[in-house]
Design a protein around this motif. Sequence first.
Motif, mmCIF file in Angstrom:
data_model
loop_
_atom_site.group_PDB
_atom_site.id
_atom_site.type_symbol
_atom_site.label_atom_id
_atom_site.label_comp_id
_atom_site.label_asym_id
_atom_site.label_seq_id
_atom_site.Cartn_x
_atom_site.Cartn_y
_atom_site.Cartn_z
ATOM 1 N N SER A 34 34.700 -5.461 32.755
ATOM 2 C CA SER A 34 36.204 -4.944 32.992
ATOM 3 C C SER A 34 36.871 -4.853 31.372
ATOM 4 O O SER A 34 37.706 -3.617 30.898
ATOM 5 C CB SER A 34 37.107 -5.750 33.396
ATOM 6 N N VAL A 38 37.885 -0.948 29.836
ATOM 7 C CA VAL A 38 39.043 -0.813 29.644
ATOM 8 C C VAL A 38 38.855 -0.184 28.488
ATOM 9 O O VAL A 38 39.418 1.604 27.902
ATOM 10 C CB VAL A 38 39.885 -1.616 29.913
ATOM 11 N N CYS A 41 37.538 3.717 27.835
ATOM 12 C CA CYS A 41 37.786 4.905 28.390
ATOM 13 C C CYS A 41 39.580 5.393 27.567
ATOM 14 O O CYS A 41 39.046 5.949 27.482
ATOM 15 C CB CYS A 41 38.910 4.157 29.301
ATOM 16 N N ASP A 42 39.351 4.313 26.454
ATOM 17 C CA ASP A 42 40.586 4.180 25.739
ATOM 18 C C ASP A 42 39.959 3.931 24.184
ATOM 19 O O ASP A 42 40.039 3.040 23.678
ATOM 20 C CB ASP A 42 41.832 4.208 25.709
ATOM 21 N N GLU A 50 47.686 -4.930 25.989
ATOM 22 C CA GLU A 50 47.175 -3.879 26.374
ATOM 23 C C GLU A 50 45.610 -4.362 27.056
ATOM 24 O O GLU A 50 46.360 -4.396 28.497
ATOM 25 C CB GLU A 50 47.169 -2.945 25.164
ATOM 26 N N ILE A 51 44.910 -5.004 26.677
ATOM 27 C CA ILE A 51 43.582 -5.253 27.152
ATOM 28 C C ILE A 51 43.924 -6.114 28.345
ATOM 29 O O ILE A 51 43.464 -6.193 29.966
ATOM 30 C CB ILE A 51 42.997 -5.331 26.557
ATOM 31 N N ARG A 53 47.006 -6.860 30.298
ATOM 32 C CA ARG A 53 47.705 -6.326 30.985
ATOM 33 C C ARG A 53 46.362 -5.024 31.910
ATOM 34 O O ARG A 53 46.782 -5.125 33.623
ATOM 35 C CB ARG A 53 48.240 -4.705 30.899
ATOM 36 N N ARG A 54 45.902 -4.554 31.829
ATOM 37 C CA ARG A 54 45.028 -3.427 32.357
ATOM 38 C C ARG A 54 43.711 -3.899 32.882
ATOM 39 O O ARG A 54 42.938 -3.622 34.194
ATOM 40 C CB ARG A 54 43.979 -2.198 31.155
ATOM 41 N N ASP A 56 44.316 -6.794 33.721
ATOM 42 C CA ASP A 56 44.687 -8.220 34.922
ATOM 43 C C ASP A 56 44.153 -9.245 35.128
ATOM 44 O O ASP A 56 43.306 -9.847 35.683
ATOM 45 C CB ASP A 56 44.476 -7.188 36.063
#
Length: 117
Positions: A34, A38, A41-42, A50-51, A53-54, A56
């Motif tokens: 995961s 993530v 993708c960016d 941010e990592i 949060r994305r 979770d």
Amino acid sequence: MSQLQSQRMESMCESARSHVDNLLVLLSKSKMLSILYVMNCDPAPMRFSEIKRRVDSSSTTVARRLGELEANGLVSRTAYATVPATVEYVLTRDAILLQPSLESMFEWVLNRADNKA
């Protein structure tokens, strides 16, 4: 092929299998794929929050996985002397080169599931 060449080839294959085994152990850890997904993708550097949060997941899990990725040369960590401290993570060239292999595994799983349906 001579016996010496055969022995060298077997030694190289054994070494490669060992490295693949180690990589699979690393990638099979909770939230590891995961995090890589993530970050792939960016491509811009991402902050820890941010990592987290994305993905979770808990701070502990994300911190451990990022540390393991960094130790294995798949993530680069940059800390800035700000208040509060700012840390950014980015995939290394090796991690970017790994992405097509990971994507092909996901495609294989999806194709297999489609064929069984």
